[in-house]
Design a protein around this motif. Structure first.
Motif, PDB file in Angstrom:
ATOM      1  N   ALA A  62      12.934   2.185  25.596  1.00 49.91           N
ATOM      2  CA  ALA A  62      12.151   0.950  25.596  1.00 49.91           C
ATOM      3  C   ALA A  62      10.789   1.170  24.947  1.00 49.91           C
ATOM      4  N   LEU A  63      10.157   2.314  25.229  1.00 52.07           N
ATOM      5  CA  LEU A  63       8.860   2.600  24.628  1.00 52.07           C
ATOM      6  C   LEU A  63       8.970   2.743  23.109  1.00 52.07           C
ATOM      7  N   VAL A  64       9.973   3.507  22.658  1.00 52.00           N
ATOM      8  CA  VAL A  64      10.165   3.685  21.221  1.00 52.00           C
ATOM      9  C   VAL A  64      10.508   2.363  20.554  1.00 52.00           C
ATOM     10  N   LEU A  65      11.367   1.570  21.191  1.00 53.28           N
ATOM     11  CA  LEU A  65      11.756   0.286  20.626  1.00 53.28           C
ATOM     12  C   LEU A  65      10.556  -0.647  20.512  1.00 53.28           C
ATOM     13  N   THR A  66       9.741  -0.697  21.567  1.00 56.99           N
ATOM     14  CA  THR A  66       8.572  -1.579  21.545  1.00 56.99           C
ATOM     15  C   THR A  66       7.585  -1.160  20.465  1.00 56.99           C
ATOM     16  N   GLN A  67       7.298   0.138  20.373  1.00 55.39           N
ATOM     17  CA  GLN A  67       6.354   0.610  19.371  1.00 55.39           C
ATOM     18  C   GLN A  67       6.894   0.407  17.962  1.00 55.39           C
ATOM     19  N   SER A  68       8.189   0.666  17.773  1.00 57.72           N
ATOM     20  CA  SER A  68       8.784   0.480  16.450  1.00 57.72           C
ATOM     21  C   SER A  68       8.739  -0.985  16.042  1.00 57.72           C
ATOM     22  N   MET A  69       9.076  -1.860  16.978  1.00 62.04           N
ATOM     23  CA  MET A  69       9.052  -3.282  16.656  1.00 62.04           C
ATOM     24  C   MET A  69       7.639  -3.760  16.391  1.00 62.04           C
ATOM     25  N   ARG A  70       6.689  -3.257  17.166  1.00 59.23           N
ATOM     26  CA  ARG A  70       5.303  -3.639  16.933  1.00 59.23           C
ATOM     27  C   ARG A  70       4.855  -3.207  15.536  1.00 59.23           C
ATOM     28  N   GLY A  71       5.174  -1.963  15.172  1.00 57.02           N
ATOM     29  CA  GLY A  71       4.809  -1.488  13.838  1.00 57.02           C
ATOM     30  C   GLY A  71       5.475  -2.293  12.739  1.00 57.02           C
ATOM     31  N   SER A  72       6.753  -2.609  12.945  1.00 50.16           N
ATOM     32  CA  SER A  72       7.461  -3.385  11.929  1.00 50.16           C
ATOM     33  C   SER A  72       6.883  -4.781  11.788  1.00 50.16           C
ATOM     34  N   LEU A  73       6.544  -5.416  12.909  1.00 57.14           N
ATOM     35  CA  LEU A  73       5.975  -6.756  12.844  1.00 57.14           C
ATOM     36  C   LEU A  73       4.593  -6.755  12.199  1.00 57.14           C
ATOM     37  N   LEU A  74       3.780  -5.750  12.521  1.00 54.10           N
ATOM     38  CA  LEU A  74       2.458  -5.667  11.910  1.00 54.10           C
ATOM     39  C   LEU A  74       2.565  -5.426  10.412  1.00 54.10           C
ATOM     40  N   ALA A  75       3.524  -4.583  10.034  1.00 58.64           N
ATOM     41  CA  ALA A  75       3.734  -4.354   8.595  1.00 58.64           C
ATOM     42  C   ALA A  75       4.166  -5.642   7.899  1.00 58.64           C
ATOM     43  N   SER A  76       4.981  -6.437   8.560  1.00 60.44           N
ATOM     44  CA  SER A  76       5.408  -7.707   7.985  1.00 60.44           C
ATOM     45  C   SER A  76       4.241  -8.675   7.847  1.00 60.44           C
ATOM     46  N   VAL A  77       3.374  -8.699   8.874  1.00 65.86           N
ATOM     47  CA  VAL A  77       2.198  -9.564   8.805  1.00 65.86           C
ATOM     48  C   VAL A  77       1.279  -9.117   7.677  1.00 65.86           C
ATOM     49  N   ASP A  78       1.058  -7.830   7.554  1.00 67.81           N
ATOM     50  CA  ASP A  78       0.218  -7.304   6.476  1.00 67.81           C
ATOM     51  C   ASP A  78       0.819  -7.640   5.110  1.00 67.81           C
ATOM     52  N   ALA A  79       2.121  -7.522   4.982  1.00 69.56           N
ATOM     53  CA  ALA A  79       2.773  -7.860   3.706  1.00 69.56           C
ATOM     54  C   ALA A  79       2.591  -9.323   3.364  1.00 69.56           C
ATOM     55  N   ASP A  80       2.670 -10.184   4.383  1.00 64.66           N
ATOM     56  CA  ASP A  80       2.478 -11.605   4.134  1.00 64.66           C
ATOM     57  C   ASP A  80       1.050 -11.891   3.690  1.00 64.66           C
ATOM     58  N   ALA A  81       0.094 -11.242   4.341  1.00 67.85           N
ATOM     59  CA  ALA A  81      -1.306 -11.440   3.944  1.00 67.85           C
ATOM     60  C   ALA A  81      -1.555 -10.907   2.535  1.00 67.85           C
ATOM     61  N   THR A  82      -0.981  -9.770   2.208  1.00 62.91           N
ATOM     62  CA  THR A  82      -1.135  -9.216   0.852  1.00 62.91           C
ATOM     63  C   THR A  82      -0.543 -10.146  -0.190  1.00 62.91           C
ATOM     64  N   ARG A  83       0.627 -10.725   0.114  1.00 59.95           N
ATOM     65  CA  ARG A  83       1.239 -11.666  -0.830  1.00 59.95           C
ATOM     66  C   ARG A  83       0.335 -12.852  -1.085  1.00 59.95           C
ATOM     67  N   ARG A  84      -0.275 -13.377  -0.052  1.00 60.32           N
ATOM     68  CA  ARG A  84      -1.175 -14.510  -0.207  1.00 60.32           C
ATOM     69  C   ARG A  84      -2.385 -14.130  -1.053  1.00 60.32           C
ATOM     70  N   ALA A  85      -2.891 -12.932  -0.821  1.00 64.73           N
ATOM     71  CA  ALA A  85      -4.059 -12.501  -1.608  1.00 64.73           C
ATOM     72  C   ALA A  85      -3.715 -12.373  -3.084  1.00 64.73           C
ATOM     73  N   VAL A  86      -2.555 -11.800  -3.363  1.00 67.31           N
ATOM     74  CA  VAL A  86      -2.137 -11.624  -4.758  1.00 67.31           C
ATOM     75  C   VAL A  86      -1.941 -12.972  -5.434  1.00 67.31           C
ATOM     76  N   GLU A  87      -1.320 -13.924  -4.731  1.00 68.87           N
ATOM     77  CA  GLU A  87      -1.063 -15.228  -5.325  1.00 68.87           C
ATOM     78  C   GLU A  87      -2.353 -16.025  -5.529  1.00 68.87           C
ATOM     79  N   ALA A  88      -3.313 -15.853  -4.635  1.00 70.41           N
ATOM     80  CA  ALA A  88      -4.526 -16.673  -4.696  1.00 70.41           C
ATOM     81  C   ALA A  88      -5.616 -16.088  -5.576  1.00 70.41           C
ATOM     82  N   ALA A  89      -5.526 -14.800  -5.913  1.00 74.22           N
ATOM     83  CA  ALA A  89      -6.625 -14.143  -6.649  1.00 74.22           C
ATOM     84  C   ALA A  89      -6.938 -14.834  -7.973  1.00 74.22           C
ATOM     85  N   PRO A  90      -5.959 -15.136  -8.846  1.00 73.99           N
ATOM     86  CA  PRO A  90      -6.296 -15.775 -10.136  1.00 73.99           C
ATOM     87  C   PRO A  90      -6.952 -17.141  -9.961  1.00 73.99           C
ATOM     88  N   VAL A  91      -6.474 -17.921  -9.026  1.00 72.04           N
ATOM     89  CA  VAL A  91      -7.031 -19.253  -8.807  1.00 72.04           C
ATOM     90  C   VAL A  91      -8.466 -19.160  -8.342  1.00 72.04           C
TER      91      VAL A  91
END
Length: 451
Positions: free
Chosen positions: A36-65
């Motif tokens: 349970a501890l490994v699963l929770t930490q792994s899922m937390r890391g995966s979700l944070l990485a997904s959130v960071d990827a989404d924020a990075t995508r927005r930054a890349v798309e918005a930079a030229p504008v």
């Protein structure tokens, strides 16, 4: 033998079952906790990485504008340019009303350039992941900042915890119950062995414990127990045979010797020798009776009146002149048994009481529920509490200072107990004598109650 061994086996089986259940539950609890501890930490890391990827995508798309917006804002001498509402428009030149439609930009993106910030009003950073990307604008170096909400990730982790928190204890309970039942089923042959060992006594050593077909350690244990019972039965049979043969062979020469002493010229030496021969004859008879009782010969039982037998046998007991024998006998106390055996029991108990009484012996027969009770009491010194069971051992005589010719050989009480056991009854000692209990004849008891 059967009771103590069965108790040890029972305690051992319960202990093994409990220890196995606790051990299995503890191991599974540790495994589930780590998982349970490994699963929770792994899922937390995966979700944070997904959130960071989404924020990075927005930054890349918005930079030229945003870079273009900075140039337009500088041209308009404006300090702040809002580029979040597609319905808004901005003048192309100061002082004119000609609209200039801007490009829509994500409200979760802003540009910080040369100390100026062009953005919407952000909420606090708490609850968001912020990603920065360096860009170059006409106004100088800048940083595109994009944020992505942590709410979906937190909701996913909350859902996971809501499943794990009740699920792990429930799974542990299932593991404990299943382990308890499984170990109990595995130890079921041990319970069968225990029950059989508890039933085996010195009288039925021919019985054997069941051997399971599993072929495991328990089957090997059952086989070993049966082998031990085989050897024990052989040894006991040899012992019983020897005692019976010895007692039988001694009867004839002892009887012949007694007859010769009785025909010899009377003298003090002859009288002493005759007394010793009588003791030998009684001892041989006792040994032969014990051998028969041990052999478990089937009883030729019939209805006998315990009170009548007690009255007849008690008055025949040889006693000292100063000892008075009293009878207190209820009528129609009927049991099922062999009259000779029951009479011998009464004789042995009464003889023992007379031997130790100071002045009075009381033989009492009464009903007590569905039991017939024989009580033999005397006013002697009594039997100490710690020795009340030892007196039923064969050849046991507590009064060692007593002369050998003044007491028995230590077989009377063991014979009495064996006779009572053979008749489904019991005999035990108490401070003032002995108590024997027998099951009442049901037909006679029913007649008595109805009458």
């Amino acid at each position: 033998m059967g009771g103590s061994l069965a108790a040890r086996v029972r305690e051992g089986a319960s202990s093994v079952r409990l220890r196995a259940t606790l051990a299995a539950t503890l191991v599974v609890a540790l495994a589930l906790g780590v998982t349970a501890l490994v699963l929770t930490q792994s899922m937390r890391g995966s979700l944070l990485a997904s959130v960071d990827a989404d924020a990075t995508r927005r930054a890349v798309e918005a930079a030229p504008v945003l870079q273009a917006s900075v140039a337009r804002a500088d041209a308009m001498k404006a300090d702040t340019l809002t580029v979040t509402d597609p319905a808004q428009s901005y003048p192309a030149n100061v002082g004119t009303t000609q609209p200039y439609q801007t490009t829509v930009v994500d409200p979760d993106v802003m540009l910080s350039a040369d100390g100026k910030t062009f953005s919407t009003a952000w909420e606090q950073v708490d609850g968001f992941r912020v990603v920065g990307m360096a860009v170059t604008t006409e106004a100088g170096p800048g940083m595109v900042l994009a944020r992505s909400s942590l709410a979906p990730a937190e909701e996913a982790l909350t859902t996971l915890n809501s499943v794990l928190l009740p699920g792990v204890p429930a799974l542990l309970l299932v593991v404990a119950v299943m382990t308890w039942l499984s170990v109990g089923r595995a130890l079921r042959p041990v319970a069968a062995i225990r029950a059989k060992v508890a039933d085996i006594t010195a009288r039925d050593l021919h019985q054997r414990v069941p051997v399971p077909r599993s072929g495991d350690e328990i089957a090997a244990l059952a086989t070993t127990v049966n082998g031990t019972l085989d050897r024990l039965e052989t040894a006991v049979d040899r012992h019983k045979g020897f005692v019976a043969d010895a007692a039988h062979e001694l009867r004839s020469p002892i009887a012949t010797l007694r007859a010769r002493l009785e025909l010899a010229e009377p003298s003090e030496l002859t009288a002493e020798a005759l007394a010793d021969v009588e003791r030998l004859q009684a001892l041989a008879g006792d040994l032969l009776l014990l051998a028969r009782l041990d052999a478990g010969e089937p009883l030729q039982a019939a209805d006998v009146d315990l009170g009548q037998i007690a009255a007849e046998e008690a008055v025949r007991v040889e006693r000292r002149p100063e000892v008075e024998l009293k009878l207190d006998v209820q009528p129609d106390v009927v049991i099922e048994g062999v009259r000779g055996h029951v009479g011998r029991l009464v004789t042995n108990l009464a003889s023992n009481a007379v031997r130790h009484a100071a002045s009075t012996v009381v033989v009492r027969v009464r009903r007590e529920g569905t039991s017939a009770v024989l009580e033999v009491e005397d006013d002697g010194p009594g039997i100490p509490q710690e020795q009340r069971e030892a007196v039923f051992g064969r050849f046991t005589r507590l009064d060692e200072a007593r002369a050998r010719d003044a007491g028995g050989a230590g077989l009377g009480l063991p014979i009495a107990r064996d006779i009572a056991t053979l008749h489904g009854g019991t005999v035990h000692a108490r401070s003032g004598g002995f108590v024997a209990r027998f099951p009442m004849n049901h037909y006679t008891d029913a007649v008595r109650v109805d009458g």
